[in-house]
Design a protein around this motif. Structure first.
Motif, PDB file in Angstrom:
ATOM      1  N   UNK A 237       3.470 -56.765-116.911  1.00 21.18           N
ATOM      2  CA  UNK A 237       3.212 -57.427-115.636  1.00 21.18           C
ATOM      3  C   UNK A 237       3.718 -56.586-114.470  1.00 21.18           C
ATOM      4  N   UNK A 238       4.886 -55.996-114.636  1.00 21.86           N
ATOM      5  CA  UNK A 238       5.443 -55.124-113.596  1.00 21.86           C
ATOM      6  C   UNK A 238       4.522 -53.927-113.365  1.00 21.86           C
ATOM      7  N   UNK A 239       4.039 -53.338-114.447  1.00 23.99           N
ATOM      8  CA  UNK A 239       3.168 -52.158-114.339  1.00 23.99           C
ATOM      9  C   UNK A 239       1.879 -52.491-113.590  1.00 23.99           C
ATOM     10  N   UNK A 240       1.257 -53.596-113.949  1.00 25.80           N
ATOM     11  CA  UNK A 240       0.001 -53.958-113.290  1.00 25.80           C
ATOM     12  C   UNK A 240       0.202 -54.282-111.818  1.00 25.80           C
ATOM     13  N   UNK A 241       1.277 -54.993-111.496  1.00 23.37           N
ATOM     14  CA  UNK A 241       1.518 -55.330-110.092  1.00 23.37           C
ATOM     15  C   UNK A 241       1.862 -54.073-109.294  1.00 23.37           C
ATOM     16  N   UNK A 242       2.505 -53.108-109.935  1.00 17.92           N
ATOM     17  CA  UNK A 242       2.753 -51.817-109.278  1.00 17.92           C
ATOM     18  C   UNK A 242       1.435 -51.159-108.884  1.00 17.92           C
ATOM     19  N   UNK A 243       0.436 -51.312-109.742  1.00 20.13           N
ATOM     20  CA  UNK A 243      -0.888 -50.732-109.455  1.00 20.13           C
ATOM     21  C   UNK A 243      -1.566 -51.394-108.260  1.00 20.13           C
ATOM     22  N   UNK A 244      -1.136 -52.614-107.914  1.00 19.41           N
ATOM     23  CA  UNK A 244      -1.695 -53.289-106.748  1.00 19.41           C
ATOM     24  C   UNK A 244      -1.158 -52.726-105.434  1.00 19.41           C
ATOM     25  N   UNK A 245       0.036 -52.161-105.475  1.00 20.26           N
ATOM     26  CA  UNK A 245       0.740 -51.766-104.254  1.00 20.26           C
ATOM     27  C   UNK A 245      -0.057 -50.835-103.334  1.00 20.26           C
ATOM     28  N   UNK A 246      -0.717 -49.794-103.833  1.00 19.39           N
ATOM     29  CA  UNK A 246      -1.407 -48.887-102.913  1.00 19.39           C
ATOM     30  C   UNK A 246      -2.779 -49.368-102.432  1.00 19.39           C
ATOM     31  N   UNK A 247      -3.345 -50.372-103.066  1.00 24.79           N
ATOM     32  CA  UNK A 247      -4.740 -50.744-102.795  1.00 24.79           C
ATOM     33  C   UNK A 247      -5.021 -51.195-101.357  1.00 24.79           C
ATOM     34  N   UNK A 248      -4.123 -51.961-100.716  1.00 31.54           N
ATOM     35  CA  UNK A 248      -4.423 -52.369 -99.330  1.00 31.54           C
ATOM     36  C   UNK A 248      -4.622 -51.199 -98.381  1.00 31.54           C
ATOM     37  N   UNK A 249      -4.021 -50.049 -98.688  1.00 34.83           N
ATOM     38  CA  UNK A 249      -4.110 -48.900 -97.776  1.00 34.83           C
ATOM     39  C   UNK A 249      -5.498 -48.240 -97.812  1.00 34.83           C
ATOM     40  N   UNK A 250      -6.336 -48.669 -98.743  1.00 34.65           N
ATOM     41  CA  UNK A 250      -7.729 -48.226 -98.760  1.00 34.65           C
ATOM     42  C   UNK A 250      -8.616 -49.160 -97.934  1.00 34.65           C
ATOM     43  N   UNK A 251      -7.999 -50.183 -97.356  1.00 42.57           N
ATOM     44  CA  UNK A 251      -8.769 -51.210 -96.669  1.00 42.57           C
ATOM     45  C   UNK A 251      -8.398 -51.323 -95.189  1.00 42.57           C
ATOM     46  N   UNK A 252      -8.074 -50.197 -94.578  1.00 44.63           N
ATOM     47  CA  UNK A 252      -7.762 -50.213 -93.142  1.00 44.63           C
ATOM     48  C   UNK A 252      -8.978 -50.601 -92.307  1.00 44.63           C
ATOM     49  N   UNK A 253     -10.166 -50.499 -92.888  1.00 46.49           N
ATOM     50  CA  UNK A 253     -11.365 -50.919 -92.157  1.00 46.49           C
ATOM     51  C   UNK A 253     -11.380 -52.429 -91.917  1.00 46.49           C
ATOM     52  N   UNK A 254     -10.524 -53.159 -92.641  1.00 44.00           N
ATOM     53  CA  UNK A 254     -10.376 -54.595 -92.408  1.00 44.00           C
ATOM     54  C   UNK A 254      -9.341 -54.890 -91.323  1.00 44.00           C
ATOM     55  N   UNK A 255      -8.678 -53.844 -90.851  1.00 45.21           N
ATOM     56  CA  UNK A 255      -7.710 -54.028 -89.779  1.00 45.21           C
ATOM     57  C   UNK A 255      -6.275 -53.925 -90.259  1.00 45.21           C
ATOM     58  N   UNK A 274       9.788 -57.933-111.034  1.00 47.27           N
ATOM     59  CA  UNK A 274      10.987 -57.187-111.429  1.00 47.27           C
ATOM     60  C   UNK A 274      12.102 -58.140-111.850  1.00 47.27           C
ATOM     61  N   UNK A 275      12.244 -59.243-111.114  1.00 44.25           N
ATOM     62  CA  UNK A 275      13.315 -60.197-111.443  1.00 44.25           C
ATOM     63  C   UNK A 275      13.133 -60.775-112.834  1.00 44.25           C
ATOM     64  N   UNK A 276      11.877 -60.803-113.308  1.00 39.50           N
ATOM     65  CA  UNK A 276      11.609 -61.336-114.637  1.00 39.50           C
ATOM     66  C   UNK A 276      12.226 -60.522-115.762  1.00 39.50           C
ATOM     67  N   UNK A 277      12.519 -59.260-115.484  1.00 38.76           N
ATOM     68  CA  UNK A 277      13.129 -58.403-116.500  1.00 38.76           C
ATOM     69  C   UNK A 277      14.574 -58.783-116.770  1.00 38.76           C
TER      70      UNK A 277
END
Length: 313
Positions: A237-255, A274-277
Motif C-alpha cells: 500500500x505504501x509503494x502504490x501510494x508513493x507512485x501517486x505522489x508525482x502524478x498531479x505535477x503532470x496536470x498543471x493544465x488543470x491549474x 506509513x503509519x500503518x507500518x
C-alpha cells in the motif's frame, strides 16, 4: 364473545402496505444487484472525462448534451451489466461472505437465470448507446467490461493475488470513456487521471481486504493479505501510494489549485499509509485507510470539474 369485523378499508390498507413493502424490497434488491454505490463512484470519472474534453477542446457542453446523455447512460449500463454478471458468477462466494449475504442472488429473490439476462441485456444496451458516440469510447468500455467480467471475475479473482491489479484496469478506463466520447484521447489529462485511478484502486482494495480478511479467507478468495499476510499488504500500500505522489505535477493544465489540493491529499494519504507500518491495531487503521481512499478519488474528480468550470475566470 366479541367478533372482529374486517372491513374493505382494512383490506385495502393492508394490501397497500404489502404492495409498498414489495416495491421497497424490489428496489433494495436492484440496488444491491447493480451495486449502486460502486456504479455511482464509477460514473463520476466518466462525467469528469467528458467535462474536461469539453473544456480542453473549447466545445460547448450544451451543444453536445445529447452525446453526453448517450455517454453517461450507455457507460453506466455497461458498468452495471458487468457488476450484475459479477454477482451472478460469484454467488457461491457471496453465500459465504457476511457482507454479501443479502444480495438477491444469495437470498433467491431474483433467480440466477434472470440475473444473467439482466447483466447481458444491460451490457449490450450500454454498448449500443455508446456506439452512437465514438468507436474509441466503445473500445474503452469493452476493455473495461471484458477485464472486469472475464479476466477479473471469472479468471483471476479466485486464483491469483494479482486479481487486484487486473481488476483495476476496468476502473481506470472510466475517464477515457468520457473523454473519448467527444474527442480522441490525445491529451495527457485523461491518461493521468486514468493512471491515478489504476494506482489508487490497489491500496483502496487492500484496505477492504484487510477489513474483511476473515470473510475473504472463508470464501477462499486470493486477496493479498489472505495469501501473503498483513505486513506485506501494508508495505504494498505504501509503494502504490508513493507512485501517486508525482502524478498531479503532470496536470498543471488543470491549474495550480488542482495540483496543490491533489498533492496535499497525496501527502496525507501517504502519511496514513506509513503509519500503518507501526500500528498494532491493523483493522482499525484499515478502516481509516478505507474512508480516506473513498473520499480521495471523489475529491480529485470534483476538484478537476470545479477548476475547469465556466464560473472560473
Amino acid at each position: 364473545m366479541s367478533r372482529q369485523v374486517v372491513t374493505s378499508s382494512d383490506l385495502s390498507s393492508t394490501d397497500f402496505a404489502s404492495e409498498k413493502e414489495d416495491q421497497t424490497s424490489i428496489a433494495a434488491d436492484m440496488k444491491s444487484l447493480f451495486k449502486l454505490p460502486v456504479l455511482i463512484a464509477n460514473a463520476v470519472p466518466i462525467f469528469a472525462g467528458f467535462w474536461l474534453a469539453v473544456y480542453f477542446t473549447d466545445a460547448s457542453f450544451a451543444a453536445n448534451f445529447g452525446i453526453f446523455l448517450l455517454t453517461i447512460i450507455g457507460s453506466t449500463l455497461v458498468m452495471g451489466g458487468a457488476l450484475v454478471l459479477n454477482n451472478w458468477y460469484d454467488v457461491d462466494i457471496d453465500t459465504v461472505m457476511n457482507r454479501t449475504q443479502t444480495r438477491p442472488t444469495v437470498t433467491g429473490n431474483i433467480g440466477l437465470r434472470t440475473v444473467l439476462w439482466i447483466g447481458v441485456a444491460s451490457s449490450v444496451s450500454g454498448i449500443v448507446m455508446l456506439a452512437f458516440t465514438t468507436l474509441e469510447a466503445v473500445i474503452y468500455a469493452l476493455v473495461g467490461w471484458f477485464t472486469y467480467v472475464v479476466l477479473y471475475t471469472m479468471w483471476s479473482k479466485r486464483r491469483y493475488t494479482l486479481n487486484t491489479v487486473i481488476g483495476s484496469i476496468s476502473g481506470a478506463v472510466t475517464p477515457l470513456i468520457g473523454w473519448a466520447a467527444l474527442a480522441p484521447v490525445s491529451n495527457i489529462v485523461p491518461v493521468m487521471l486514468a493512471l491515478m485511478i489504476f494506482i489508487w484502486q490497489m491500496p483502496h482494495t487492500f484496505a477492504i481486504a484487510i477489513r474483511k480478511y476473515d470473510e475473504y479467507k472463508a470464501a477462499n478468495v486470493a486477496m493479498l493479505p489472505v495469501v501473503h499476510g498483513m505486513e506485506m499488504t501494508k508495505r504494498q500500500m505504501v509503494i502504490y501510494i508513493t507512485c501517486l505522489l508525482p502524478l498531479p505535477f503532470y496536470l498543471f493544465s488543470l491549474g495550480t489549485a488542482f495540483v496543490v489540493i491533489a498533492t496535499l491529499l497525496n501527502i496525507g494519504y501517504f502519511a496514513l499509509a506509513i503509519s500503518g507500518l507501526f500500528v498494532k491495531d491493523t483493522r482499525k487503521w484499515a478502516d481509516k485507510m478505507f474512508m480516506v481512499s473513498v473520499n480521495y478519488l471523489m475529491v480529485i474528480f470534483v476538484v478537476a470539474i470545479i477548476v475547469t468550470g465556466p464560473w472560473v475566470g
